[in-house]
Motif scaffolding. Structure first.
Motif, PDB file in Angstrom:
ATOM      1  N   ARG A   3      41.196 -19.462  68.240  1.00 55.00           N
ATOM      2  CA  ARG A   3      40.614 -18.502  67.297  1.00 55.00           C
ATOM      3  C   ARG A   3      41.232 -17.115  67.477  1.00 55.00           C
ATOM      4  O   ARG A   3      41.501 -16.415  66.499  1.00 55.00           O
ATOM      5  CB  ARG A   3      39.107 -18.423  67.484  1.00 55.00           C
ATOM      6  CG  ARG A   3      38.384 -19.650  66.996  1.00 55.00           C
ATOM      7  CD  ARG A   3      36.907 -19.545  67.229  1.00 55.00           C
ATOM      8  NE  ARG A   3      36.240 -20.750  66.760  1.00 55.00           N
ATOM      9  CZ  ARG A   3      35.038 -21.129  67.140  1.00 55.00           C
ATOM     10  NH1 ARG A   3      34.347 -20.397  67.990  1.00 55.00           N
ATOM     11  NH2 ARG A   3      34.520 -22.232  66.671  1.00 55.00           N
ATOM     12  N   ILE A   4      41.434 -16.733  68.721  1.00 54.38           N
ATOM     13  CA  ILE A   4      42.060 -15.439  69.001  1.00 54.38           C
ATOM     14  C   ILE A   4      43.453 -15.401  68.386  1.00 54.38           C
ATOM     15  O   ILE A   4      43.840 -14.434  67.738  1.00 54.38           O
ATOM     16  CB  ILE A   4      42.132 -15.188  70.522  1.00 54.38           C
ATOM     17  CG1 ILE A   4      40.731 -14.955  71.081  1.00 54.38           C
ATOM     18  CG2 ILE A   4      43.044 -14.007  70.842  1.00 54.38           C
ATOM     19  CD1 ILE A   4      40.681 -14.989  72.602  1.00 54.38           C
ATOM     20  N   GLY A   5      44.211 -16.464  68.601  1.00 53.41           N
ATOM     21  CA  GLY A   5      45.566 -16.520  68.060  1.00 53.41           C
ATOM     22  C   GLY A   5      45.581 -16.451  66.545  1.00 53.41           C
ATOM     23  O   GLY A   5      46.422 -15.763  65.960  1.00 53.41           O
ATOM     24  N   VAL A   6      44.657 -17.142  65.902  1.00 54.44           N
ATOM     25  CA  VAL A   6      44.583 -17.108  64.434  1.00 54.44           C
ATOM     26  C   VAL A   6      44.281 -15.692  63.963  1.00 54.44           C
ATOM     27  O   VAL A   6      44.910 -15.175  63.033  1.00 54.44           O
ATOM     28  CB  VAL A   6      43.521 -18.107  63.919  1.00 54.44           C
ATOM     29  CG1 VAL A   6      43.226 -17.890  62.445  1.00 54.44           C
ATOM     30  CG2 VAL A   6      43.983 -19.537  64.168  1.00 54.44           C
ATOM     31  N   ASN A   7      43.309 -15.046  64.606  1.00 51.74           N
ATOM     32  CA  ASN A   7      42.955 -13.677  64.219  1.00 51.74           C
ATOM     33  C   ASN A   7      44.115 -12.712  64.421  1.00 51.74           C
ATOM     34  O   ASN A   7      44.393 -11.871  63.566  1.00 51.74           O
ATOM     35  CB  ASN A   7      41.731 -13.198  64.988  1.00 51.74           C
ATOM     36  CG  ASN A   7      40.466 -13.912  64.564  1.00 51.74           C
ATOM     37  OD1 ASN A   7      40.393 -14.466  63.476  1.00 51.74           O
ATOM     38  ND2 ASN A   7      39.473 -13.911  65.423  1.00 51.74           N
ATOM     39  N   LEU A   8      44.795 -12.824  65.546  1.00 47.07           N
ATOM     40  CA  LEU A   8      45.940 -11.949  65.794  1.00 47.07           C
ATOM     41  C   LEU A   8      47.045 -12.193  64.778  1.00 47.07           C
ATOM     42  O   LEU A   8      47.702 -11.258  64.312  1.00 47.07           O
ATOM     43  CB  LEU A   8      46.470 -12.140  67.215  1.00 47.07           C
ATOM     44  CG  LEU A   8      45.625 -11.552  68.330  1.00 47.07           C
ATOM     45  CD1 LEU A   8      46.192 -11.931  69.687  1.00 47.07           C
ATOM     46  CD2 LEU A   8      45.510 -10.048  68.186  1.00 47.07           C
ATOM     47  N   ASN A   9      47.256 -13.447  64.424  1.00 49.53           N
ATOM     48  CA  ASN A   9      48.273 -13.779  63.432  1.00 49.53           C
ATOM     49  C   ASN A   9      47.927 -13.170  62.078  1.00 49.53           C
ATOM     50  O   ASN A   9      48.803 -12.644  61.376  1.00 49.53           O
ATOM     51  CB  ASN A   9      48.433 -15.292  63.317  1.00 49.53           C
ATOM     52  CG  ASN A   9      49.622 -15.673  62.478  1.00 49.53           C
ATOM     53  OD1 ASN A   9      50.676 -15.065  62.569  1.00 49.53           O
ATOM     54  ND2 ASN A   9      49.452 -16.694  61.644  1.00 49.53           N
ATOM     55  N   GLN A  10      46.662 -13.215  61.697  1.00 51.73           N
ATOM     56  CA  GLN A  10      46.245 -12.627  60.422  1.00 51.73           C
ATOM     57  C   GLN A  10      46.438 -11.114  60.418  1.00 51.73           C
ATOM     58  O   GLN A  10      46.896 -10.546  59.427  1.00 51.73           O
ATOM     59  CB  GLN A  10      44.783 -12.973  60.146  1.00 51.73           C
ATOM     60  CG  GLN A  10      44.567 -14.429  59.807  1.00 51.73           C
ATOM     61  CD  GLN A  10      43.101 -14.799  59.723  1.00 51.73           C
ATOM     62  OE1 GLN A  10      42.226 -14.050  60.133  1.00 51.73           O
ATOM     63  NE2 GLN A  10      42.836 -15.984  59.178  1.00 51.73           N
ATOM     64  N   ILE A  11      46.105 -10.466  61.529  1.00 52.77           N
ATOM     65  CA  ILE A  11      46.303  -9.017  61.638  1.00 52.77           C
ATOM     66  C   ILE A  11      47.789  -8.684  61.552  1.00 52.77           C
ATOM     67  O   ILE A  11      48.201  -7.783  60.819  1.00 52.77           O
ATOM     68  CB  ILE A  11      45.685  -8.475  62.943  1.00 52.77           C
ATOM     69  CG1 ILE A  11      44.158  -8.573  62.883  1.00 52.77           C
ATOM     70  CG2 ILE A  11      46.118  -7.038  63.197  1.00 52.77           C
ATOM     71  CD1 ILE A  11      43.473  -8.315  64.216  1.00 52.77           C
TER      72      ILE A  11
ATOM     73  N   GLU B 289      38.712  -2.533  67.786  1.00 52.92           N
ATOM     74  CA  GLU B 289      37.651  -3.268  68.471  1.00 52.92           C
ATOM     75  C   GLU B 289      38.057  -4.730  68.698  1.00 52.92           C
ATOM     76  O   GLU B 289      37.768  -5.308  69.738  1.00 52.92           O
ATOM     77  CB  GLU B 289      36.343  -3.204  67.672  1.00 52.92           C
ATOM     78  CG  GLU B 289      35.707  -1.833  67.622  1.00 52.92           C
ATOM     79  CD  GLU B 289      36.335  -0.907  66.585  1.00 52.92           C
ATOM     80  OE1 GLU B 289      37.161  -1.370  65.741  1.00 52.92           O
ATOM     81  OE2 GLU B 289      36.020   0.298  66.618  1.00 52.92           O
ATOM     82  N   ALA B 290      38.734  -5.307  67.720  1.00 55.90           N
ATOM     83  CA  ALA B 290      39.181  -6.693  67.851  1.00 55.90           C
ATOM     84  C   ALA B 290      40.204  -6.835  68.971  1.00 55.90           C
ATOM     85  O   ALA B 290      40.144  -7.776  69.765  1.00 55.90           O
ATOM     86  CB  ALA B 290      39.770  -7.195  66.537  1.00 55.90           C
ATOM     87  N   VAL B 291      41.120  -5.885  69.052  1.00 56.29           N
ATOM     88  CA  VAL B 291      42.132  -5.938  70.110  1.00 56.29           C
ATOM     89  C   VAL B 291      41.472  -5.764  71.477  1.00 56.29           C
ATOM     90  O   VAL B 291      41.829  -6.452  72.437  1.00 56.29           O
ATOM     91  CB  VAL B 291      43.227  -4.866  69.870  1.00 56.29           C
ATOM     92  CG1 VAL B 291      44.148  -4.752  71.065  1.00 56.29           C
ATOM     93  CG2 VAL B 291      44.018  -5.211  68.613  1.00 56.29           C
TER      94      VAL B 291
ATOM     95  N   ASN C  80      52.507  -6.519  58.806  1.00 61.42           N
ATOM     96  CA  ASN C  80      53.908  -6.721  58.452  1.00 61.42           C
ATOM     97  C   ASN C  80      54.140  -6.700  56.940  1.00 61.42           C
ATOM     98  O   ASN C  80      55.247  -6.439  56.489  1.00 61.42           O
ATOM     99  CB  ASN C  80      54.432  -8.038  59.033  1.00 61.42           C
ATOM    100  CG  ASN C  80      54.661  -7.941  60.520  1.00 61.42           C
ATOM    101  OD1 ASN C  80      54.932  -6.872  61.046  1.00 61.42           O
ATOM    102  ND2 ASN C  80      54.539  -9.068  61.208  1.00 61.42           N
ATOM    103  N   SER C  81      53.102  -6.957  56.169  1.00 63.17           N
ATOM    104  CA  SER C  81      53.257  -6.927  54.712  1.00 63.17           C
ATOM    105  C   SER C  81      52.985  -5.540  54.145  1.00 63.17           C
ATOM    106  O   SER C  81      52.934  -5.371  52.931  1.00 63.17           O
ATOM    107  CB  SER C  81      52.327  -7.957  54.060  1.00 63.17           C
ATOM    108  OG  SER C  81      50.976  -7.571  54.246  1.00 63.17           O
ATOM    109  N   GLY C  82      52.792  -4.559  55.023  1.00 66.98           N
ATOM    110  CA  GLY C  82      52.634  -3.183  54.577  1.00 66.98           C
ATOM    111  C   GLY C  82      51.195  -2.729  54.432  1.00 66.98           C
ATOM    112  O   GLY C  82      50.946  -1.583  54.075  1.00 66.98           O
ATOM    113  N   ALA C  83      50.243  -3.597  54.698  1.00 69.82           N
ATOM    114  CA  ALA C  83      48.834  -3.212  54.601  1.00 69.82           C
ATOM    115  C   ALA C  83      48.473  -2.315  55.771  1.00 69.82           C
ATOM    116  O   ALA C  83      49.102  -2.357  56.840  1.00 69.82           O
ATOM    117  CB  ALA C  83      47.953  -4.456  54.610  1.00 69.82           C
TER     118      ALA C  83
END
Length: 114
Positions: free
Chosen positions: A70-78, A94-96, A83-86
């Motif tokens: 789950r941590i990996g999925v969340n980090l990947n989404q962030i 807080e998540a980190v 990386n897409s400029g958002a």
């Protein structure tokens, strides 16, 4: 590809002999294995006053593996969003920090809370 040769000053070309008893040799080998090092590397670090840390090996249970996934999925989404400029999503810091807490819990073997 061939590994480049080290300069002469960096090569370990000298040997120092040390006589030990069978019990001492077994103890040194045991400590080196606990630190996941070779006997020579272990002895060199100890003799030079460098720290030798015993490598803690923790087996992850099913719950820990799920949490790590789950941590990996969340980090990947962030990372994908950044990386897409958002801009960083609200609560990223807080998540980190939570990831750091969970990683510390995994490394120390402590139970994870949700």
């Amino acid at each position: 590809m061939v590994r480049p040769r080290k300069p002469e000053a960096e090569r370990r070309s000298r040997t120092i002999g040390v006589r030990v008893t069978a019990a001492e040799a077994a103890e040194i080998a045991k400590r080196a294995a606990e630190a996941r090092m070779t006997t020579g590397g272990y002895m060199r670090r100890r003799a030079l006053g460098q720290p030798v840390r015993v490598a803690a090996v923790h087996r992850l249970g099913a719950r820990e593996r799920v949490e790590l996934h789950r941590i990996g999925v969340n980090l990947n989404q962030i990372a994908r969003a950044l990386n897409s400029g958002a801009s960083a999503p609200t609560g990223t810091l807080e998540a980190v920090e939570r990831v750091a807490e969970l990683a510390a819990g995994l490394l120390t073997g402590e139970a994870l809370d949700r």
